[in-house]
Structures are given as structure tokens and as C-alpha cells.
Design an enzyme around this catalytic site. Structure first.
Site, PDB file in Angstrom:
ATOM      1  N   GLY A 348       0.850  -1.274  -0.055  1.00  0.00           N
ATOM      2  CA  GLY A 348      -0.182   0.116   0.009  1.00  0.00           C
ATOM      3  C   GLY A 348       0.970   1.093  -0.072  1.00  0.00           C
ATOM      4  N   THR A 349       0.628   2.014  -0.907  1.00  0.00           N
ATOM      5  CA  THR A 349       1.878   3.123  -1.187  1.00  0.00           C
ATOM      6  C   THR A 349       0.904   4.314  -1.775  1.00  0.00           C
ATOM      7  OG1 THR A 349       3.519   1.699  -1.740  1.00  0.00           O
ATOM      8  CG2 THR A 349       3.920   3.607  -2.575  1.00  0.00           C
ATOM      9  N   VAL A 350       1.432   5.322  -1.853  1.00  0.00           N
ATOM     10  CA  VAL A 350       1.167   6.551  -2.559  1.00  0.00           C
ATOM     11  C   VAL A 350       2.065   7.089  -3.261  1.00  0.00           C
ATOM     12  CG1 VAL A 350      -0.636   7.238  -0.759  1.00  0.00           C
ATOM     13  CG2 VAL A 350       1.633   8.303  -0.786  1.00  0.00           C
TER      14      VAL A 350
END
Lengths: 483, 45
Positions: A348-350
Site C-alpha cells: 500500500g503506497t502513494v
């Protein structure tokens, strides 16, 4: 009205064309960055404002406990920044004795958070607006609240199901005992206060001040190793980039401890194939890309580590043109081969990308690793910590073997393309094992096959997994179904 | 060709990642695209 994350009908978008742009995975965060550009700030100011806002509005992928990396064109040259944290000094080999793999959730997966140091390093070198100004939108959304967006609400519910019992998680992220639904108003006043302290002290509160003390007090309460010294010793590094030429374009990535080198290897292997003669959606074009990425990922998983510990096989060895040519020759034109690749964990990353009217371009990525990260939320701060320690190996022969003050293998990578010495594209593809292959997909679609930026993003995707495995989207063209 | 295919829906939001892409045009403007599998957007002026 019920806000939903699953589209019942196909939706379409056009590329956005302007002299100043911001693109990211949450609209409020994109507009926070654009607001800085409108106030006369530059692309770096915008990137920091967007990154800080994402910590508030997309906690399912990042937060103040995250790591970060960036590649940027400052108007005259290219820079690479590694703002990933290291293992606590107390993580000697005995700490994980008897385990087969690193803990995935909880305090024993928490490494030093680097993201805040990354914002400060970027601002000190290139920022133009006051640092406090850049954090204003994030503080406002944390203190006054925001309506949770639909895809993030889905991820929130999944995270809550896994992490409800981790220290401090439910108090902050499950108001009234449940994850907020799409459209529901969510506030995080403690996080707003932490952001204010970071703004007032240009990050010092987080690494040596009151926020550091709260993090370490909570660590001690749970028997974790993270100390005031670990936080004080942390520093982000200007590390430059490594690159791979493909026709007239060169792809740039951050050097290890990240998997960016796998994108360069994949592209370097494809250099020696017939990919240029094929249509982008031809099954044969997919086959060559899948095989090249499997070869690249197997090596990345085996050899990538903190560069200070890559003594036997270095980045130069992995990018040696004769080595990549030899690897390309292992690809059978008609048959999938099990090169033995194992896929890294999901992430989960932005990611955000900014361009300004003076020609500066920023490619920036920030992540808590798996979704919310370790699930540990420091009481009274809204700070939720990453689980990047899970990126270490427990094989003593691995270059990536866990060790004190060492940086773990990292999945998150910003991408950048140059052409004839000039900046061409700032881009990224978040999502664990998707990232290096995503960089190759996007580069080939936009540069080799001439697709526009939105078209390249909308195209159906595939993902090489383990062994002979390939995951494909259900929206794929029919002719992909038989490879 | 021997690939072991598995099908996943595109709204499996992390499985296929989230892309953002800004490309500079010859006239100094940018073309920006944003992931259609996610909530975000590309914005500009």
C-alpha cells in the site's frame, strides 16, 4: 446517495494539459499541491504539500510513519533522494532467532520512519514557500476532517479487519468501532497536532523532540527496540540515480536498497528482443515483457539490499550490458520459462508527480508498506508506523539479512525518463510487485508505442507473480487469454 | 505458451497498482494522466 468504489459502467478520462500539473491517487491531495503552485510555489513545494496531505487522506497507504524516495529535475539537473529509514540498532541477529521470516505486523516490523526527513531535505535544498505553509492543507484536513473517498474506504475496511488488535489502531482508525465508509466524515486531530509540531520545528520534533519521545515511550511499553538514538541518527541521503538506455530514452531509478534496478534490468533485457516490431497488445509483446520481468525480479529479490551490504553482487554487476544480453538469450520466443522468480509482498503506497512552469519535475513516492503498515499507532499523535522491517531476509547468507542500522529491501520506487539530456517524464506505479514491471509497461506504452499518458494508464495490466504465474485483469483483450 | 494465467478484477485496487504519469511536451506544457483504478486525479492550470 451511496458512494461506491466499483464502477457499474466504464468511465473515461482525458489527459490533463497545462503548464503546472499535479497527479496523485487522492483528489484533495492533488489540489493541495496545485494550491501551492497557484500561490507561487514551485514543484517541490507542491510535492511536499501533496505528500503531507496524502498522510491524512490516504492512511491506507502512507502516513507520518512512512518511508519516501524522490527523483527530481531542478531545472538544470537530476537528483535522487533516499529517505528510507534503517533498522533499530537493537536488531542484532539474536532478536529474530528461531523465526523463518521477519514479523509482518506489529512493533517487530517497525523501522525508523524516513518520510518526514525526505520532506525536509527536499525543502531545504529546493523549497521556495515557508515550510509551515506547505503543511497547512494537511493540518486542516486532519483537524477539520474530510469525506473518505471510495477506493480508500475499501482498503480501510480490509486494513481494519487485519489490524484492529494492533496497539493504538482502533482508537484512531476505527471511530465507533468500525472503518469509515465512503463519504463518511473523518477527523484525526492528534495527527493535526503532530503535523503542526513538524511544521513549527521543520521536522525536529519528529526525530529529536516531543513526537520522538512519544514514539519511543510507546515502543518501550511494547518491548520494541526503537530508541531516541535511532531516530536522532536518521538522515535522508542524496543518492543520485542509476539508468538504462532504450532507444532515445533513458529510464532513471533510485539505486538499491529499492527494486528500481529491476525495471532497468527488464528494459535492458528487452533491448535485446524483438519487442520493437510488435503491437502493444500483441500476446507476443506481453510474453517478452513477462519473461524479461521474471528474469529481472528474480535477481532483484536475490541480490538487492542496503548498498553498504551488496559486497558480492553490486548494481553495476546487475546492469552490465553483456550480462543483460546473456539473460535475454534465456527467453524462449514461444514458451514460458520458470526462472524461479518469487514475487515480493503486496504494498500500500502513494505516488505523486508534479511539473511546474519553470520546468522543474518531481517524482515522489511514500509508503507504510502493506496498507496501513505495522498497524501500530502511537497514542496522542495519529502517527501510524510502517512495517518495512518485513522487507529484510532472515537468511544469514543473504545480502539483505536483517541487521542493526541497515536499510531493508524496498519495493517503492519513483520513476523518471530523460531524452537527449532533457527531462521527459516523471512517473510511478504504486503497488508492491507491480512497481518495477509497471515502470516498464508505462515506458514502453508511452515511448515505444506512442500512447498518450492516460491511455497508457487505462490499458489492461498484467503482473508476473511466482514461477510461471501471470495475473491479468478481467478487462484484458480476448486474444490475451491464450498465451 | 505455458503461462499460468489468473484473472483478477481491475478494481482489485492494489493488485495492478496505481500509476500517475506526467510527460513534458515540446512546447513546455505537460500532459498528466492519473490512475483510473483509484480515487485520484490529475489537475493543472
Amino acid at each position: 446517495m451511496q458512494v461506491i468504489s466499483h464502477h457499474a459502467y466504464s468511465s473515461r478520462r482525458s489527459a490533463i494539459l497545462a503548464r503546472n500539473v499535479v497527479a496523485t491517487s487522492q483528489p484533495l491531495a492533488a489540489q493541495a499541491g496545485l494550491g501551492m503552485l497557484a500561490r507561487g510555489g514551485n514543484a517541490v513545494d507542491a510535492a511536499i504539500a501533496t505528500a503531507a496531505t496524502l498522510c491524512v487522506v490516504e492512511p491506507t497507504g502512507n502516513g507520518l510513519g512512512a518511508d519516501a524516495f524522490a527523483i527530481l529535475w531542478d531545472g538544470t539537473q537530476l537528483h535522487g533522494l533516499n529517505a528510507s529509514g534503517r533498522a533499530p540498532a537493537g536488531w542484532g541477529p539474536d532478536r529474530f532467532a528461531g523465526l523463518q521470516k521477519m514479523p509482518f505486523w506489529g512493533w517487530e516490523a517497525v523501522t525508523v520512519p524516513g518520510a518526514v526527513s525526505g520532506w525536509v531535505a527536499l525543502w531545504e535544498k529546493f523549497g521556495s514557500l515557508p515550510f509551515e505553509t506547505l503543511l497547512e492543507p494537511a493540518i486542516s484536513y486532519a483537524e477539520n476532517g474530510f469525506a473518505v473517498s471510495p477506493v480508500i474506504a475499501d482498503l480501510w475496511a480490509r486494513g481494519a479487519a487485519q489490524l484492529a488488535n494492533q496497539p493504538g489502531f482502533a482508537d484512531v482508525f476505527m471511530p465507533n468501532g468500525a472503518a469509515p465508509k465512503a463519504g463518511q466524515w473523518f477527523t484525526n486531530p492528534a495527527l493535526g497536532h503532530s503535523l503542526r509540531r513538524i511544521a513549527q520545528t521543520t521536522g525536529a520534533a519528529f526525530y529529536t523532540g516531543d513526537l520522538a519521545e512519544k514514539i519511543v515511550d510507546f515502543a518501550k511499553m511494547h518491548g520494541a527496540a526503537l530508541s531516541m538514538q535511532d531516530l536522532a541518527d536518521h538522515h535522508a541521503d542524496w543518492c543520485g540515480t542509476i539508468s538504462q538506455q532504450f532507444d532515445d530514452v533513458s529510464m532513471h531509478e533510485i539505486p538499491p536498497n529499492g527494486q528500481g534496478i529491476a525495471a532497468l534490468m527488464g528494459l535492458g533485457i528487452l533491448n535485446h528482443t524483438g519487442i520493437r516490431d510488435l503491437h502493444p497488445d500483441d500476446p507476443q509483446a506481453l510474453h517478452l515483457q513477462i519473461e524479461a520481468m521474471k528474469l529481472a525480479l528474480r535477481d532483484a529479490e536475490t541480490y538487492v539490499a542496503d548498498p553498504a551490504h551488496m559486497g558480492h553482487v553490486s548494481s553495476e554487476d546487475l546492469l552490465d550490458p553483456s550480462y543483460l544480453k546473456a539473460r535475454a538469450q534465456l527467453i524462449s520466443p514461444r514458451q514460458a520459462t520458470n526462472f524461479g522468480a518469487g514475487a515480493p509482498k503486496r504494498g500500500g503506497t502513494v505516488y505523486l508527480s508534479v511539473g511546474d512552469s519553470a520546468g522543474r519535475m518531481v517524482s515522489f513516492i511514500q509508503s507504510n508498506y502493506a496498507g496501513f503498515g505495522a498497524g501500530v499507532v502511537v497514542p496522542g499523535t495519529g502517527i501510524h508506523l510502517q512495517n518495512r522491517g518485513a522487507g529484510f531476509s532472515l537468511d544469514p547468507n543473504s545480502q539483505n539479512y536483517v541487521g542493526p542500522r541497515k536499510r531493508p529491501f524496498h519495493t517503492i520506487i519513483p520513476g523518471f525518463l530523460m531524452r537527449n539530456g532533457a527531462p521527459l517524464a516523471s512517473f510511478g506505479v504504486m503497488g508492491g510487485p507491480m512497481q518495477a514491471q509497471g515502470h516498464v509497461h508505462m515506458t514502453l506504452r508511452t515511448q515505444l508505442w506512442g500512447q498518450d499518458v492516460q491511455q497508457a494508464i487505462d490499458a489492461p495490466r498484467w503482473r508476473a507473480t511466482e514461477g510461471l504465474g501471470v495475473a491479468v485483469e478481467t478487462s484484458m483483450p480476448q486474444r490475451w487469454a491464450t498465451p | 505458451m505455458g503461462h499460468a494465467l489468473t484473472l483478477e478484477p481491475p478494481d482489485n485496487a492494489f493488485g495492478f497498482g496505481g500509476a500517475q504519469f506526467v510527460q513534458r511536451l515540446d512546447n513546455g506544457a505537460y500532459a498528466a494522466g492519473s490512475e483510473s483504478r483509484k480515487d485520484g486525479q490529475a489537475v493543472g492550470f
